[in-house]
Structure formats: C-alpha cells, structure tokens
Design an enzyme around this catalytic site. Structure first.
Site, PDB file in Angstrom:
ATOM      1  N   VAL A  10      38.264  33.912  45.485  1.00 51.29           N
ATOM      2  CA  VAL A  10      39.740  33.912  45.519  1.00 51.29           C
ATOM      3  C   VAL A  10      40.294  33.981  46.948  1.00 51.29           C
ATOM      4  O   VAL A  10      41.496  33.828  47.143  1.00 51.29           O
ATOM      5  CB  VAL A  10      40.360  35.037  44.649  1.00 51.29           C
ATOM      6  CG1 VAL A  10      40.367  34.660  43.183  1.00 51.29           C
ATOM      7  CG2 VAL A  10      39.720  36.375  44.899  1.00 51.29           C
ATOM      8  N   ASN A  22      42.816  37.574  37.398  1.00 49.73           N
ATOM      9  CA  ASN A  22      42.329  38.950  37.308  1.00 49.73           C
ATOM     10  C   ASN A  22      41.480  39.377  38.501  1.00 49.73           C
ATOM     11  O   ASN A  22      41.480  40.535  38.880  1.00 49.73           O
ATOM     12  CB  ASN A  22      41.513  39.078  36.002  1.00 49.73           C
ATOM     13  CG  ASN A  22      40.690  40.348  35.966  1.00 49.73           C
ATOM     14  OD1 ASN A  22      41.224  41.433  35.704  1.00 49.73           O
ATOM     15  ND2 ASN A  22      39.394  40.232  36.245  1.00 49.73           N
ATOM     16  N   TYR A  63      46.260  52.509  49.495  1.00 53.27           N
ATOM     17  CA  TYR A  63      46.548  51.400  48.581  1.00 53.27           C
ATOM     18  C   TYR A  63      47.740  50.535  49.026  1.00 53.27           C
ATOM     19  O   TYR A  63      48.174  49.648  48.302  1.00 53.27           O
ATOM     20  CB  TYR A  63      46.794  51.972  47.172  1.00 53.27           C
ATOM     21  CG  TYR A  63      46.530  50.999  46.050  1.00 53.27           C
ATOM     22  CD1 TYR A  63      45.234  50.638  45.699  1.00 53.27           C
ATOM     23  CD2 TYR A  63      47.579  50.419  45.353  1.00 53.27           C
ATOM     24  CE1 TYR A  63      44.989  49.736  44.675  1.00 53.27           C
ATOM     25  CE2 TYR A  63      47.346  49.513  44.323  1.00 53.27           C
ATOM     26  CZ  TYR A  63      46.057  49.178  43.999  1.00 53.27           C
ATOM     27  OH  TYR A  63      45.812  48.287  42.980  1.00 53.27           O
ATOM     28  N   LYS A  71      50.644  43.492  44.935  1.00 50.62           N
ATOM     29  CA  LYS A  71      50.933  43.521  43.485  1.00 50.62           C
ATOM     30  C   LYS A  71      52.443  43.379  43.260  1.00 50.62           C
ATOM     31  O   LYS A  71      52.880  42.690  42.340  1.00 50.62           O
ATOM     32  CB  LYS A  71      50.404  44.804  42.843  1.00 50.62           C
ATOM     33  CG  LYS A  71      48.876  44.923  42.829  1.00 50.62           C
ATOM     34  CD  LYS A  71      48.184  43.812  42.053  1.00 50.62           C
ATOM     35  CE  LYS A  71      46.728  44.146  41.751  1.00 50.62           C
ATOM     36  NZ  LYS A  71      45.983  43.000  41.197  1.00 50.62           N
ATOM     37  N   ILE A 118      42.171  52.615  35.962  1.00 55.62           N
ATOM     38  CA  ILE A 118      41.274  52.221  34.874  1.00 55.62           C
ATOM     39  C   ILE A 118      39.837  52.387  35.380  1.00 55.62           C
ATOM     40  O   ILE A 118      39.529  51.980  36.514  1.00 55.62           O
ATOM     41  CB  ILE A 118      41.478  50.726  34.498  1.00 55.62           C
ATOM     42  CG1 ILE A 118      42.960  50.391  34.290  1.00 55.62           C
ATOM     43  CG2 ILE A 118      40.633  50.342  33.292  1.00 55.62           C
ATOM     44  CD1 ILE A 118      43.587  50.839  33.025  1.00 55.62           C
ATOM     45  N   ASP A 119      38.982  52.934  34.554  1.00 61.29           N
ATOM     46  CA  ASP A 119      37.620  53.264  34.990  1.00 61.29           C
ATOM     47  C   ASP A 119      36.755  52.001  35.131  1.00 61.29           C
ATOM     48  O   ASP A 119      36.165  51.533  34.169  1.00 61.29           O
ATOM     49  CB  ASP A 119      37.003  54.224  33.963  1.00 61.29           C
ATOM     50  CG  ASP A 119      36.076  55.205  34.643  1.00 61.29           C
ATOM     51  OD1 ASP A 119      35.793  54.996  35.828  1.00 61.29           O
ATOM     52  OD2 ASP A 119      35.659  56.166  33.984  1.00 61.29           O
ATOM     53  N   THR A 120      36.719  51.438  36.345  1.00 58.91           N
ATOM     54  CA  THR A 120      35.908  50.230  36.609  1.00 58.91           C
ATOM     55  C   THR A 120      35.213  50.394  37.966  1.00 58.91           C
ATOM     56  O   THR A 120      35.507  51.334  38.706  1.00 58.91           O
ATOM     57  CB  THR A 120      36.790  48.973  36.695  1.00 58.91           C
ATOM     58  OG1 THR A 120      37.607  49.082  37.860  1.00 58.91           O
ATOM     59  CG2 THR A 120      37.657  48.770  35.468  1.00 58.91           C
TER      60      THR A 120
HETATM   61  N1  LIG Z   1      40.517  49.395  38.041  1.00 66.42           N
HETATM   62  C1  LIG Z   1      41.783  49.773  38.105  1.00 66.42           C
HETATM   63  O1  LIG Z   1      42.093  50.967  38.188  1.00 66.42           O
HETATM   64  C2  LIG Z   1      42.887  48.766  38.022  1.00 66.42           C
HETATM   65  C3  LIG Z   1      44.171  49.223  37.709  1.00 66.42           C
HETATM   66  C4  LIG Z   1      45.196  48.296  37.636  1.00 66.42           C
HETATM   67  C5  LIG Z   1      44.966  46.965  37.867  1.00 66.42           C
HETATM   68  N2  LIG Z   1      43.710  46.553  38.178  1.00 66.42           N
HETATM   69  C6  LIG Z   1      43.534  45.124  38.428  1.00 66.42           C
HETATM   70  O2  LIG Z   1      42.689  44.562  37.455  1.00 66.42           O
HETATM   71  C7  LIG Z   1      41.972  43.475  38.009  1.00 66.42           C
HETATM   72  C8  LIG Z   1      40.481  43.650  37.787  1.00 66.42           C
HETATM   73  O3  LIG Z   1      40.052  44.844  38.406  1.00 66.42           O
HETATM   74  P1  LIG Z   1      38.701  45.574  37.987  1.00 66.42           P
HETATM   75  O4  LIG Z   1      38.925  47.026  38.261  1.00 66.42           O
HETATM   76  O5  LIG Z   1      38.263  45.169  36.627  1.00 66.42           O
HETATM   77  O6  LIG Z   1      37.681  45.003  39.103  1.00 66.42           O
HETATM   78  P2  LIG Z   1      36.072  44.963  39.119  1.00 66.42           P
HETATM   79  O7  LIG Z   1      35.491  45.717  37.976  1.00 66.42           O
HETATM   80  O8  LIG Z   1      35.672  45.387  40.493  1.00 66.42           O
HETATM   81  O9  LIG Z   1      35.756  43.397  38.926  1.00 66.42           O
HETATM   82  C9  LIG Z   1      36.135  42.527  39.933  1.00 66.42           C
HETATM   83  C10 LIG Z   1      35.887  41.085  39.488  1.00 66.42           C
HETATM   84  O10 LIG Z   1      36.359  40.221  40.527  1.00 66.42           O
HETATM   85  C11 LIG Z   1      35.281  39.366  40.945  1.00 66.42           C
HETATM   86  N3  LIG Z   1      35.373  39.148  42.398  1.00 66.42           N
HETATM   87  C12 LIG Z   1      35.047  39.992  43.406  1.00 66.42           C
HETATM   88  N4  LIG Z   1      35.259  39.400  44.595  1.00 66.42           N
HETATM   89  C13 LIG Z   1      35.716  38.160  44.344  1.00 66.42           C
HETATM   90  C14 LIG Z   1      36.091  37.056  45.146  1.00 66.42           C
HETATM   91  N5  LIG Z   1      36.073  37.119  46.482  1.00 66.42           N
HETATM   92  N6  LIG Z   1      36.496  35.914  44.539  1.00 66.42           N
HETATM   93  C15 LIG Z   1      36.524  35.814  43.182  1.00 66.42           C
HETATM   94  N7  LIG Z   1      36.175  36.824  42.356  1.00 66.42           N
HETATM   95  C16 LIG Z   1      35.786  37.988  42.939  1.00 66.42           C
HETATM   96  C17 LIG Z   1      34.014  40.088  40.570  1.00 66.42           C
HETATM   97  O11 LIG Z   1      32.974  39.103  40.394  1.00 66.42           O
HETATM   98  P3  LIG Z   1      31.414  39.448  40.667  1.00 66.42           P
HETATM   99  O12 LIG Z   1      31.020  40.512  39.688  1.00 66.42           O
HETATM  100  O13 LIG Z   1      30.717  38.147  40.449  1.00 66.42           O
HETATM  101  O14 LIG Z   1      31.326  39.940  42.086  1.00 66.42           O
HETATM  102  C18 LIG Z   1      34.423  40.778  39.272  1.00 66.42           C
HETATM  103  O15 LIG Z   1      34.295  39.904  38.179  1.00 66.42           O
HETATM  104  C19 LIG Z   1      42.374  43.417  39.491  1.00 66.42           C
HETATM  105  O16 LIG Z   1      43.395  42.475  39.666  1.00 66.42           O
HETATM  106  C20 LIG Z   1      42.881  44.831  39.762  1.00 66.42           C
HETATM  107  O17 LIG Z   1      43.787  44.905  40.833  1.00 66.42           O
HETATM  108  C21 LIG Z   1      42.661  47.417  38.241  1.00 66.42           C
END
Ligand SMILES: NC(=O)c1ccc[n+]([C@@H]2O[C@H](COP(=O)([O-])OP(=O)(O)OC[C@H]3O[C@@H](n4cnc5c(N)ncnc54)[C@H](OP(=O)(O)O)[C@@H]3O)[C@@H](O)[C@H]2O)c1
Length: 260
Positions: free
Chosen positions: A67, A93, A161, A168, A197-199
């Site tokens: 991205v 996403n 952040y 955002k 969110i727990d990720t």
């Molecule tokens: N976690 C939270 O607390 C939270 C809260 C609100 C909103 N969000 C939003 O939700 C969305 C997903 O977050 P998440 O917590 O699920 O993240 P995550 O578990 O870290 O997953 C990130 C995803 O993005 C991919 N990615 C990483 N670097 C990339 C790049 N340079 N180009 C394309 N894809 C890439 C990863 O692919 P690979 O596995 O192949 O590296 C993975 O599939 C984000 O937009 C985040 O801002 C998250």
C-alpha cells in the site's frame, strides 16, 4: 447465509491477519468470493485460500500488494478481472508498520515528514486508488459498497498515534466525498472505526499491556475489541437489506470506550 452477499465478490487489502482475516471469513461464510491481498505472508494467504474454499465452497485468490505504492492497485485490479467476473465490495484495510512508520508513529516532537507521509500514503492514497478501481467495476454491476477501516485514535488521545489518527481523519473525510460522487451509481461509501482491537498491529504498540488494561476498565462491556466485532459492521454495510440508505458515514465500534 445472506442472499445479498452470496455469489458477489469482495476485494479486501491485508486479509492475512487480524481484522482483515476476520472480515474475509465473515464474507466467505456468507457465500462471497474473495480477492484479497497480502504483503509478506504469502504462505498464510495460501492456507486461508485452501481453508475457505473447502469450508464454504467459494472462490478465493490472493495477490501481493504494497500500500506504499498505491498506483499498483491498477494492475492488481486487472489481475482480479481475469480471475473474477464482478466486483461488488471493496474494503481498504491494510496498514503499514515497522520501519516505514518511523517518524510517523512517535510523540509529536519526534514526528518526521517521511514517516507521516508513509502513513498518509498507506491510509488515504491507497484507499483513493483502490476505491477508484473498485468503483469502475461496481458501476458495471449496478452498484456496490466501499469501506475504509478507521480508528478512534482520531477521537481520543493515544500515545504515538498522531500520524495514524490524523490520516484516519483524512480518510474519513475522503469517504464522505467519495460517497457524494458515487451515490449516483448506487455505490455506497462508509468508514468503520474501531477502538483498540486485539491484533498484531496493536501488540506492536510499546504500551500494549497498558492499553489492554485501560480498555477493559473503560469499556462498559469490560473487554477489548475482537476482530469479529469489526467484521460484523462490514458485513452490515455491504448487505443491501440492512444498510441500503447508509452512505458517507463512520460507524464507531469501540465497546463504549470513547465516551468515558
Ligand atoms: N488493531 C486495532 O486496534 C485497530 C483499531 C482500529 C482500526 N484498525 C484498523 O484496522 C485495519 C487492520 O488492522 P489490524 O490491526 O488487523 O492489522 P494487522 O493485524 O497488523 O494486519 C495488517 C495487514 O496489513 C498487511 N500489510 C502490512 N504491511 C503492508 C503493506 N506495506 N502493504 C500492504 N499490506 C500490508 C498485512 O499483510 P502481511 O501479513 O502479508 O504482512 C496484514 O494482512 C487497519 O486499517 C487499522 O488501522 C485497527
């Protein structure tokens, strides 16, 4: 299984883990075919394909995407055209982390243009180009639904952040503009904003344990968010029986934390 989702195609970025993976499974179990992207985890992407195709009798394909190079969405969609006959839903996403957010994920006085620009590129510019390509295909099938993930880090303070929270905000505004101009094609555009969110992305925060404890204390539901909590909202926004007149909005899913 939702009849409004079955047989349609979802395109989603970053669905190998966390929220993206939960969304992918929620759509697959409702009969959608899935075109999704990975960045580094090709092996995990292949495992997901094998699993969802066997469990839900749908078609799934994975494509590499960075991205930080939003223009590559154009070639990606051309490949998707070869593999899928239609595009109905697009969910932006994927999120960057690690080296590319240095100077972007930091206290205010240590913010640097390059890190901030990277986050803006990954969050806003990737949404713009991906949504443009998706919308061209949606017009051919009479409409669709586009979603950007957002975060409540633009509503409540979170240490380090500023770069993400700011981008955002920007993507939520972009969503509203897209919604105004794509409505005539029956394409709805919304954002889903999550509290913590727990990720993996959250576990990468240096203060993850403190955030987790604070969220459990702040939420009247006494727990952190789960990726499935966000997936449900995305399904709702793509289900024309539930949200056909909902566009240009941000749905906040934060377990009640932003009000405390
Ligand atoms: N976690 C939270 O607390 C939270 C809260 C609100 C909103 N969000 C939003 O939700 C969305 C997903 O977050 P998440 O917590 O699920 O993240 P995550 O578990 O870290 O997953 C990130 C995803 O993005 C991919 N990615 C990483 N670097 C990339 C790049 N340079 N180009 C394309 N894809 C890439 C990863 O692919 P690979 O596995 O192949 O590296 C993975 O599939 C984000 O937009 C985040 O801002 C998250």
């Amino acid at each position: 299984m939702l009849e409004t989702i079955k047989g349609k195609t979802l395109v989603i970025s970053g669905a190998t883990r966390g929220i993206g993976k939960a969304i992918l499974y929620r759509f697959a179990e409702n009969g959608a075919n899935i075109a999704f992207t990975y960045n580094k985890n090709e092996e995990e992407a292949q495992k997901i394909i094998t699993d969802v195709e066997a469990k839900f009798n749908i078609k799934a394909k994975a494509y590499p995407l960075n991205v930080l190079e939003p223009e590559t969405y154009k070639d990606l969609f051309l490949k998707i055209d070869e593999d899928f006959s239609r595009v109905d839903f697009f969910i932006s996403n994927a999120i960057i982390y690690g080296k590319s957010v240095v100077g972007g994920f930091a206290p205010f006085m240590r913010l640097k243009p390059k890190g901030l620009n990277n986050i803006y590129t990954a969050t806003v510019l990737a949404f713009v180009v991906g949504a443009q390509e998706a919308a061209k295909r949606m017009q051919k099938v009479g409409g669709g639904s586009i979603i950007s993930l957002s975060s409540t880090g633009n509503l409540v303070y979170m240490p380090n952040y500023a770069g993400h929270g700011n981008s955002k905000n920007a993507v939520e505004t972009m969503v509203k503009y897209a919604a105004m101009e794509l409505g005539e094609f029956n394409i709805r555009v919304n954002a889903v904003s999550g509290g913590p969110i727990d990720t993996d992305a959250l576990k990468a925060f240096p203060d993850y344990e403190q955030i987790k404890a604070a969220v459990q204390e702040q939420s009247p539901l006494n727990r952190m968010g789960d990726p499935k909590d966000i997936a449900g909202a995305c399904l709702f926004l793509c289900d024309n029986n539930s949200s056909a007149w909902l566009t240009g909005q941000t749905i906040v899913i934060d377990g009640g934390t932003s009000f405390k």
